[in-house]
Design a protein around this motif. Structure first.
Motif, PDB file in Angstrom:
ATOM      1  N   ALA A  46       4.869  -7.994  -7.830  1.00  0.00           N
ATOM      2  CA  ALA A  46       4.544  -6.700  -7.234  1.00  0.00           C
ATOM      3  C   ALA A  46       4.692  -5.623  -8.293  1.00  0.00           C
ATOM      4  O   ALA A  46       5.539  -5.723  -9.178  1.00  0.00           O
ATOM      5  CB  ALA A  46       5.463  -6.410  -6.057  1.00  0.00           C
ATOM      6  N   ASN A  47       3.850  -4.608  -8.209  1.00  0.00           N
ATOM      7  CA  ASN A  47       3.922  -3.468  -9.121  1.00  0.00           C
ATOM      8  C   ASN A  47       4.067  -2.208  -8.278  1.00  0.00           C
ATOM      9  O   ASN A  47       3.106  -1.742  -7.659  1.00  0.00           O
ATOM     10  CB  ASN A  47       2.673  -3.396 -10.001  1.00  0.00           C
ATOM     11  N   THR A  48       5.261  -1.660  -8.245  1.00  0.00           N
ATOM     12  CA  THR A  48       5.533  -0.523  -7.368  1.00  0.00           C
ATOM     13  C   THR A  48       4.811   0.745  -7.796  1.00  0.00           C
ATOM     14  O   THR A  48       4.677   1.682  -7.002  1.00  0.00           O
ATOM     15  CB  THR A  48       7.042  -0.238  -7.310  1.00  0.00           C
ATOM     16  N   LEU A  49       4.330   0.791  -9.044  1.00  0.00           N
ATOM     17  CA  LEU A  49       3.643   1.984  -9.540  1.00  0.00           C
ATOM     18  C   LEU A  49       2.125   1.890  -9.427  1.00  0.00           C
ATOM     19  O   LEU A  49       1.422   2.866  -9.668  1.00  0.00           O
ATOM     20  CB  LEU A  49       4.024   2.238 -11.003  1.00  0.00           C
ATOM     21  N   ASP A  50       1.636   0.727  -9.064  1.00  0.00           N
ATOM     22  CA  ASP A  50       0.192   0.502  -8.962  1.00  0.00           C
ATOM     23  C   ASP A  50      -0.288   0.897  -7.565  1.00  0.00           C
ATOM     24  O   ASP A  50       0.054   0.244  -6.573  1.00  0.00           O
ATOM     25  CB  ASP A  50      -0.120  -0.966  -9.248  1.00  0.00           C
ATOM     26  N   GLN A  51      -1.086   1.937  -7.489  1.00  0.00           N
ATOM     27  CA  GLN A  51      -1.546   2.422  -6.192  1.00  0.00           C
ATOM     28  C   GLN A  51      -2.462   1.433  -5.483  1.00  0.00           C
ATOM     29  O   GLN A  51      -2.668   1.529  -4.267  1.00  0.00           O
ATOM     30  CB  GLN A  51      -2.267   3.765  -6.363  1.00  0.00           C
ATOM     31  N   THR A  52      -3.022   0.487  -6.226  1.00  0.00           N
ATOM     32  CA  THR A  52      -3.914  -0.499  -5.614  1.00  0.00           C
ATOM     33  C   THR A  52      -3.177  -1.756  -5.167  1.00  0.00           C
ATOM     34  O   THR A  52      -3.776  -2.626  -4.535  1.00  0.00           O
ATOM     35  CB  THR A  52      -5.030  -0.894  -6.599  1.00  0.00           C
TER      36      THR A  52
END
Length: 212
Positions: A46-52
């Motif tokens: 998971a990437n918490t900074l990726d809006q997508t």
């Protein structure tokens, strides 16, 4: 009530959204191994900074860990650990009743709070320019870390018994070692000895170590 660990992942496995570096995700990974449920869980980054990243649809807060299992979406780590313990029959990681239950949960929450404070210190340096960094804010978080470590060193959980309190403390101390928001080992040497004892007693701790 019957709890199951089946989900929408490959071969019916549950899905755990996390990263290897998250201390809270590591709590879940250790618990799953201790309860022998890890083979039923598919880890997805998971990437918490990726809006997508659809983590934001799974958890509106956009935080990890997040577990998708048996038609449920659960967050944060404390909820997930309680769910895994219930799936395993209950009483494995969290006492089922009485003062022991609340003492265990309180120690776990204290360790999580120290980890949160350390995380906020790391984020202060990561997301602000140097001239924007607030020493007052850092001192505020540093105070939480110091008071929490004082209390945990004075009355730590049994390092030879794996429960939510010992898992939470071990993951928090390991995170402080890795990110170094504070230098803790000299001042709280007793907790360093505690962590060594826990690592010797719990194989899942070593199996989930962060690769630097």
């Amino acid at each position: 009530m019957t709890y199951e660990l089946s989900g929408p992942g490959a071969q019916g496995r549950a899905i755990l959204r996390t990263t290897p570096t998250s201390p809270f995700g590591r709590k879940v990974r250790i618990a799953a191994q201790v309860l022998r449920l890890d083979h039923q869980i598919e880890e997805r980054p998971a990437n918490t900074l990726d809006q997508t990243d659809n983590l934001r649809q799974q958890n509106p807060l956009g935080k990890m860990p997040c577990l998708l299992a048996n038609g449920l979406t659960m967050y944060d780590s404390r909820v997930i650990l309680e769910y895994l313990d219930a799936v395993a029959g209950g009483g494995k990681l969290i006492p089922t009743a009485g003062a022991d239950r609340f003492q265990c949960l309180t120690l776990a929450n204290l360790a999580d709070g120290v980890a949160d404070a350390g995380l906020l210190m790391v984020y202060e340096g990561r997301f602000r320019n140097q001239d924007q960094t607030s020493d007052r804010w850092l001192d505020h978080q540093r105070g939480k870390v110091a008071r929490g470590l004082d209390a945990l060193q004075a009355a730590p959980p049994d390092p030879r018994h794996t429960d939510v309190a010992s898992i939470s403390l071990a993951c928090m101390l390991s995170y402080l070692d890795w990110r170094r928001p504070v230098a803790w080992r000299d001042t709280w040497a007793g907790l360093g000895a505690w962590l060594d004892s826990f690592a010797d007693a719990e194989p899942a701790y070593n199996a989930t170590r962060i690769s630097e």
